[in-house]
Design a protein around this motif. Structure first.
Motif, PDB file in Angstrom:
ATOM      1  N   LYS A  98       0.943  -1.162   0.191  1.00 34.87           N
ATOM      2  CA  LYS A  98       0.135  -0.365  -0.551  1.00 34.87           C
ATOM      3  C   LYS A  98       1.054   1.467   0.100  1.00 34.87           C
ATOM      4  O   LYS A  98       1.882   1.510   0.971  1.00 34.87           O
ATOM      5  CB  LYS A  98      -1.351  -0.139   1.189  1.00 34.87           C
ATOM      6  N   PRO A  99       0.652   2.217  -0.827  1.00 31.37           N
ATOM      7  CA  PRO A  99       2.020   2.786  -0.689  1.00 31.37           C
ATOM      8  C   PRO A  99       1.272   3.993  -0.025  1.00 31.37           C
ATOM      9  O   PRO A  99       0.260   5.074   0.209  1.00 31.37           O
ATOM     10  CB  PRO A  99       1.206   4.237  -1.624  1.00 31.37           C
ATOM     11  N   SER A 100       1.785   4.583   1.126  1.00 34.87           N
ATOM     12  CA  SER A 100       2.198   4.402   2.807  1.00 34.87           C
ATOM     13  C   SER A 100       3.236   4.990   2.893  1.00 34.87           C
ATOM     14  O   SER A 100       4.921   4.759   2.570  1.00 34.87           O
ATOM     15  CB  SER A 100       1.634   3.847   3.852  1.00 34.87           C
ATOM     16  N   LEU A 101       3.728   6.499   4.027  1.00 37.54           N
ATOM     17  CA  LEU A 101       4.665   6.926   4.031  1.00 37.54           C
ATOM     18  C   LEU A 101       6.062   5.221   4.699  1.00 37.54           C
ATOM     19  O   LEU A 101       6.935   5.570   4.478  1.00 37.54           O
ATOM     20  CB  LEU A 101       4.512   8.430   5.172  1.00 37.54           C
ATOM     21  N   MET A 102       4.855   4.926   6.063  1.00 37.79           N
ATOM     22  CA  MET A 102       5.762   3.965   6.693  1.00 37.79           C
ATOM     23  C   MET A 102       6.220   2.384   5.263  1.00 37.79           C
ATOM     24  O   MET A 102       7.274   2.545   5.384  1.00 37.79           O
ATOM     25  CB  MET A 102       4.629   2.899   7.093  1.00 37.79           C
ATOM     26  N   ASN A 103       5.794   2.258   4.158  1.00 36.62           N
ATOM     27  CA  ASN A 103       6.084   1.044   3.227  1.00 36.62           C
ATOM     28  C   ASN A 103       6.980   2.242   2.402  1.00 36.62           C
ATOM     29  O   ASN A 103       8.104   1.161   2.595  1.00 36.62           O
ATOM     30  CB  ASN A 103       4.797   1.509   2.343  1.00 36.62           C
ATOM     31  N   ILE A 104       7.114   3.356   1.851  1.00 35.53           N
ATOM     32  CA  ILE A 104       7.849   3.879   0.778  1.00 35.53           C
ATOM     33  C   ILE A 104       9.606   4.546   2.650  1.00 35.53           C
ATOM     34  O   ILE A 104      10.598   3.921   1.744  1.00 35.53           O
ATOM     35  CB  ILE A 104       8.305   5.981   1.501  1.00 35.53           C
ATOM     36  N   ILE A 105       9.246   4.697   3.797  1.00 31.30           N
ATOM     37  CA  ILE A 105      11.061   4.520   4.691  1.00 31.30           C
ATOM     38  C   ILE A 105      10.441   3.109   4.167  1.00 31.30           C
ATOM     39  O   ILE A 105      12.239   3.080   3.629  1.00 31.30           O
ATOM     40  CB  ILE A 105      10.060   5.165   5.787  1.00 31.30           C
ATOM     41  N   LEU A 106      10.426   1.979   4.995  1.00 32.81           N
ATOM     42  CA  LEU A 106      10.601   0.301   4.478  1.00 32.81           C
ATOM     43  C   LEU A 106      11.758   0.114   3.507  1.00 32.81           C
ATOM     44  O   LEU A 106      12.478  -0.034   3.343  1.00 32.81           O
ATOM     45  CB  LEU A 106       9.691  -0.413   5.235  1.00 32.81           C
ATOM     46  N   VAL A 107      10.973   0.041   1.913  1.00 33.58           N
ATOM     47  CA  VAL A 107      11.423  -0.133   1.485  1.00 33.58           C
ATOM     48  C   VAL A 107      12.878   1.089   0.649  1.00 33.58           C
ATOM     49  O   VAL A 107      14.117  -0.108   0.199  1.00 33.58           O
ATOM     50  CB  VAL A 107      10.485   0.628   0.082  1.00 33.58           C
ATOM     51  N   ILE A 108      12.963   2.109   1.246  1.00 35.60           N
ATOM     52  CA  ILE A 108      13.830   2.890   1.355  1.00 35.60           C
ATOM     53  C   ILE A 108      15.289   2.489   2.030  1.00 35.60           C
ATOM     54  O   ILE A 108      16.109   1.994   1.304  1.00 35.60           O
ATOM     55  CB  ILE A 108      13.686   4.623   0.656  1.00 35.60           C
ATOM     56  N   GLY A 109      14.072   2.148   2.864  1.00 38.93           N
ATOM     57  CA  GLY A 109      15.418   1.482   3.835  1.00 38.93           C
ATOM     58  C   GLY A 109      16.120   0.429   3.433  1.00 38.93           C
ATOM     59  O   GLY A 109      17.416  -0.343   4.259  1.00 38.93           O
ATOM     60  N   LEU A 110      15.318  -0.760   3.376  1.00 39.24           N
ATOM     61  CA  LEU A 110      15.948  -1.737   3.423  1.00 39.24           C
ATOM     62  C   LEU A 110      16.450  -2.538   1.830  1.00 39.24           C
ATOM     63  O   LEU A 110      16.990  -3.089   1.810  1.00 39.24           O
ATOM     64  CB  LEU A 110      14.314  -2.458   3.329  1.00 39.24           C
ATOM     65  N   LEU A 111      16.624  -1.094   0.903  1.00 41.89           N
ATOM     66  CA  LEU A 111      17.136  -1.256  -0.571  1.00 41.89           C
ATOM     67  C   LEU A 111      18.748  -0.373  -0.071  1.00 41.89           C
ATOM     68  O   LEU A 111      19.484  -0.574  -0.928  1.00 41.89           O
ATOM     69  CB  LEU A 111      16.703  -1.017  -1.519  1.00 41.89           C
ATOM     70  N   GLY A 112      18.460   0.544   0.569  1.00 36.62           N
ATOM     71  CA  GLY A 112      19.808   1.659   0.693  1.00 36.62           C
ATOM     72  C   GLY A 112      21.239   1.002   1.437  1.00 36.62           C
ATOM     73  O   GLY A 112      21.892   1.960   2.076  1.00 36.62           O
ATOM     74  N   TRP A 113      21.277  -0.608   2.309  1.00 33.16           N
ATOM     75  CA  TRP A 113      22.156  -0.256   2.889  1.00 33.16           C
ATOM     76  C   TRP A 113      24.085  -1.107   2.643  1.00 33.16           C
ATOM     77  O   TRP A 113      24.424  -0.965   3.237  1.00 33.16           O
ATOM     78  CB  TRP A 113      21.894  -1.491   4.168  1.00 33.16           C
ATOM     79  N   THR A 114      23.694  -1.062   0.989  1.00 32.67           N
ATOM     80  CA  THR A 114      24.886  -1.804   0.145  1.00 32.67           C
ATOM     81  C   THR A 114      26.445  -1.249   0.740  1.00 32.67           C
ATOM     82  O   THR A 114      27.465  -1.859   0.678  1.00 32.67           O
ATOM     83  CB  THR A 114      24.967  -2.610  -1.507  1.00 32.67           C
ATOM     84  N   GLY A 115      25.972   0.124  -0.250  1.00 31.34           N
ATOM     85  CA  GLY A 115      27.170   1.135   0.620  1.00 31.34           C
ATOM     86  C   GLY A 115      27.777   0.760   1.889  1.00 31.34           C
ATOM     87  O   GLY A 115      28.783   1.173   1.911  1.00 31.34           O
ATOM     88  N   SER A 164       7.961   9.538  -5.256  1.00 28.91           N
ATOM     89  CA  SER A 164       6.530  10.614  -5.487  1.00 28.91           C
ATOM     90  C   SER A 164       6.258  11.040  -6.469  1.00 28.91           C
ATOM     91  O   SER A 164       5.260  11.033  -6.944  1.00 28.91           O
ATOM     92  CB  SER A 164       6.937  11.576  -4.067  1.00 28.91           C
ATOM     93  N   PHE A 165       7.551  11.206  -7.479  1.00 25.34           N
ATOM     94  CA  PHE A 165       7.393  11.995  -8.576  1.00 25.34           C
ATOM     95  C   PHE A 165       7.076  10.928  -9.354  1.00 25.34           C
ATOM     96  O   PHE A 165       6.417  11.469 -10.669  1.00 25.34           O
ATOM     97  CB  PHE A 165       8.890  12.914  -9.360  1.00 25.34           C
ATOM     98  N   LEU A 166       7.029   9.873  -9.296  1.00 20.95           N
ATOM     99  CA  LEU A 166       6.082   8.994 -10.216  1.00 20.95           C
ATOM    100  C   LEU A 166       4.752   8.000  -9.965  1.00 20.95           C
ATOM    101  O   LEU A 166       4.294   7.553 -10.381  1.00 20.95           O
ATOM    102  CB  LEU A 166       6.753   7.501 -10.275  1.00 20.95           C
ATOM    103  N   GLY A 167       4.577   8.654  -8.393  1.00 21.92           N
ATOM    104  CA  GLY A 167       3.076   9.166  -8.074  1.00 21.92           C
ATOM    105  C   GLY A 167       3.213   7.750  -7.553  1.00 21.92           C
ATOM    106  O   GLY A 167       1.879   7.155  -7.799  1.00 21.92           O
ATOM    107  N   LEU A 168       3.680   7.320  -6.692  1.00 21.34           N
ATOM    108  CA  LEU A 168       3.927   6.280  -5.776  1.00 21.34           C
ATOM    109  C   LEU A 168       3.469   6.167  -4.240  1.00 21.34           C
ATOM    110  O   LEU A 168       3.656   5.063  -3.780  1.00 21.34           O
ATOM    111  CB  LEU A 168       5.317   5.017  -6.002  1.00 21.34           C
ATOM    112  N   ALA A 169       3.657   7.182  -4.155  1.00 22.74           N
ATOM    113  CA  ALA A 169       3.642   7.417  -2.605  1.00 22.74           C
ATOM    114  C   ALA A 169       2.157   8.178  -2.080  1.00 22.74           C
ATOM    115  O   ALA A 169       0.854   8.163  -2.906  1.00 22.74           O
ATOM    116  CB  ALA A 169       4.495   9.257  -2.444  1.00 22.74           C
ATOM    117  N   ASP A 170       1.860   7.882  -1.317  1.00 20.73           N
ATOM    118  CA  ASP A 170       0.284   8.389  -0.518  1.00 20.73           C
ATOM    119  C   ASP A 170      -0.003   9.230  -0.883  1.00 20.73           C
ATOM    120  O   ASP A 170       0.483  10.955  -0.767  1.00 20.73           O
ATOM    121  CB  ASP A 170       0.623   8.072   0.843  1.00 20.73           C
ATOM    122  N   PRO A 171      -0.884   9.458  -1.251  1.00 26.22           N
ATOM    123  CA  PRO A 171      -1.669  11.323  -2.097  1.00 26.22           C
ATOM    124  C   PRO A 171      -1.939  12.245  -1.186  1.00 26.22           C
ATOM    125  O   PRO A 171      -2.014  13.384  -1.855  1.00 26.22           O
ATOM    126  CB  PRO A 171      -2.742  10.461  -3.328  1.00 26.22           C
TER     127      PRO A 171
END
Lengths: 335, 308
Positions: free
Chosen positions: B145-162, B225-232
């Motif tokens: 579901k596009p919610s603030l929480m999900n956006i945070i989780l997705v970005i957080g879970l994908l960005g740790w490699t560096g 958000s620009f791609l329209g995937l965030a909670d409107p």
């Protein structure tokens, strides 16, 4: 062998490190023979110097004794108990009895911890202090015993505020706080200024006097051992080649390697000329230990037999002086 | 002596003060945080208030009532912009927190234990590293579901490699230092060594890295958000761009609705990058010249330090 009060005894200790590539595809057929059958006894309250050039296995010996490297073969006995292969708890207990002083006092202290924290750390890890007062008391006692007096002015300092000699004293204090039976000192003074060296060595001698602590002093400098040690063991390519009372070894060395080491120590008398024995070549590669006597490729007195047969430690004269050389163990009788 | 031998936050602050990049970045970031925290006091309008909108209010150009004009729904762009800072910063901070936590744990574990543990962890990291982040994030956000929480989780879970790679390499160098060997000789357990001897020396680098990861997270949030995937219903800077772009802002010539959120993103990302790189310069000895090298940079640095 007599079963008297040996605090620490090594029997035929071997440590091989795989040489070359490691991993799934590597076939490790070659090994570095860091320790190649070391037999050594450390008596209670004695200072034993272990001398030898770099790469001969001195430091590997210390790390193996500390349980930081596992021996490939052989056994380590502490106060009559086989401590070679131990559980975590057993090793933890042994840690309290055997402590180590490292070569480089500039690197062996965590730069972010205060001196008080550093010295208290062993107590915390082994849960030896019941309360804060006892902890503080023991830390101060250890610091003062290591010659940092008065202890309280050092407690809150950081390592970079101290000199090299003071740092080495902190390392010694952190070892003493556990009240160990054995102190392994791995080149404790080689990184210090010459003027500080005697102080640290005197401190070790003093600790032996006061606490009856046994010290294994690892050094590349026979002059240092002469100053302090009761006995000297000379190591070459992972094995003890000469062993005996300091005076006996230094005054009448039996092994050609010891003779060569001693001949290059400077003598403070410009008129006294001695012949220096300069060894030829590099120490041989510990991956391919020479057949026969391991010293024969560099030995100035090499005989035919040395190339074939490996000599074992044999008595030199009447005392406890021993050397592993065919010149000693009746090499001439065969010819 | 290199900067890393006595790395405490006191020393870092002292050298950071002389580093203009770190200072500029810190001020820019601080300004953004202040605006976000005090948004209700600063913003002239409440963006969530019900509005009675006439046709003249839509994409109205800047005026005395609306300094930066209005958007497609007749709301005040300046107020949206000020409140949008909250969303962008929240996503940035929390997502990078997750990233740095995961990356730090994996990096320090892999670096310290080595061997098989390291192999497994770093291969996982490599796999994550080669998967293109954005398409995966788009898929994940679209599936959940596009919610603030999900956006945070997705970005957080994908960005740790560096972070994992950086922390691992620092751990590798710290664990070879003699005081770690001495700790082992004292009988310290692995956890104790990690906590007392490794982590404190990795921490400063981790802090610098966190700041850089914040900027990446903010950028990624704006992208999604620009791609329209965030909670409107949550209005972030990316969302503002999205609305202005998809709801006729460009054809209406409403540059004010597009430029402000863009500037906001640039401001925060630039601030984070400057601060992060400044801190990294202070902390990472490998970015510094060797004290024996005769390079133009060394001369310049020496000359700079002589000035009072």
């Amino acid at each position: 062998m007599s079963e008297t009060a040996a605090v620490l005894e090594l029997r035929n200790l071997r440590k091989l490190f795989p040489a070359g590539r490691s991993g799934i595809w590597a076939r490790t057929s070659e090994f570095v023979h860091a320790l190649d059958g070391v037999d050594l006894r450390l008596e209670k309250g004695e200072i034993l110097a272990l001398a030898g050039e770099s790469g001969c296995g001195k430091s590997t010996l210390a790390l193996t004794l500390m349980g930081l490297e596992k021996p490939t073969q052989g056994t380590i006995w502490f106060e009559g108990e086989d401590v070679t292969r131990q559980s975590r708890a057993g090793r933890q207990r042994l840690c309290r009895q055997i402590q180590m002083v490292f070569q480089d006092p500039y690197e062996s202290l965590n730069p972010l911890m205060t001196i008080g924290e550093i010295v208290a750390e062993p107590l915390d890890v082994h849960r030896l202090a019941q309360n804060r007062e006892e902890r503080r008391g023991r830390v101060e006692k250890a610091l003062e015993e290591a010659g940092l007096k008065p202890a309280h002015i050092f407690m809150n300092r950081l390592p970079h505020e101290l000199s090299g000699g003071q740092r080495q004293r902190v390392v010694i204090a952190a070892a003493l706080v556990l009240e160990p039976e054995v102190l392994l000192a791995d080149e404790p003074v080689s990184m210090l200024d010459v003027s500080i060296r005697a102080e640290i060595l005197n401190l070790l001698a003093e600790l032996r006097e006061r606490r009856g602590i046994s010290v294994l002093l690892i050094t590349h400098d026979l002059a240092t051992s002469a100053y302090l040690a009761d006995r000297v063991a000379v190591m070459y390519l992972g094995r003890i080649v000469e062993l005996g009372e300091t005076q006996a070894v230094l005054e009448s060395p039996a092994h050609p390697y010891t003779q060569a080491l001693l001949s290059v120590i400077p003598v403070p008398n410009p008129r006294k000329r001695r012949e220096r024995i300069i060894l030829q070549g590099q120490p041989p590669n510990p991956v391919h230990v020479p057949a026969g006597c391991r010293f024969h490729p560099r030995c100035p007195k090499v005989m035919e037999r040395c190339r074939v047969e490996d000599p074992v430690l044999a008595a030199v004269g009447a005392g406890s002086h021993q050397a592993a050389c065919w010149l000693v163990s009746g090499g001439g009788s065969d010819e | 002596m290199s900067a890393v031998t006595t790395t405490s936050f006191g020393t870092i602050w002292r050298s950071a003060r002389r580093n203009w990049m770190a200072l500029a970045g810190l001020s820019m970031l601080a300004a953004a945080v202040i605006v976000a925290v005090f948004a209700p006091l600063i913003a002239p309008y409440d963006p969530k208030a019900d509005l009675k909108v006439s046709i003249d209010d839509i994409y109205a150009p800047p005026s005395a009532a609306h300094w930066l004009g209005t958007d497609d729904a007749g709301r005040d762009v300046l107020s949206n912009f000020i409140y949008g800072a909250r969303v962008s910063l929240i996503v940035g901070f929390f997502a990078s927190f997750i990233s740095v936590f995961i990356g730090g744990t994996i990096g320090i574990t892999a670096g310290y234990f080595g061997g098989r543990v390291e192999n497994i962890l770093m291969r996982i990291t490599d796999i994550m590293l080669v998967i293109p982040d954005l398409p995966l994030a788009v898929v994940l956000v679209a599936l959940t579901k596009p919610s603030l929480m999900n956006i945070i989780l997705v970005i957080g879970l994908l960005g740790w490699t560096g972070t994992a790679r950086l922390v691992r390499s620092q751990t590798l160098s710290v664990k070879e230092r003699k005081f770690v060997l001495r700790a082992k000789a004292i009988g310290c357990g692995h956890f104790h060594i990690l906590r007392r001897h490794i982590f404190p020396l990795v921490l400063p680098l981790l802090v610098a890295n966190t700041v850089l990861v914040i900027s990446l997270a903010i950028l990624e949030e704006s992208t999604l958000s620009f791609l329209g995937l965030a909670d409107p219903t949550t209005l972030s800077w990316g969302q503002m761009l999205n609305f202005a772009f998809t709801r006729g802002g460009v054809s209406a010539g409403a540059w004010w609705a597009l430029i402000m959120p863009g500037l906001g993103i640039v401001w925060v990302v630039l601030g984070c990058t400057l601060l992060g790189q400044g801190l990294e310069q202070v902390l990472n000895p490998r970015l510094e010249w060797h004290h024996l090298s005769v390079g133009p940079k060394m001369v310049a640095r020496g000359a700079k330090e002589e000035r009072p």
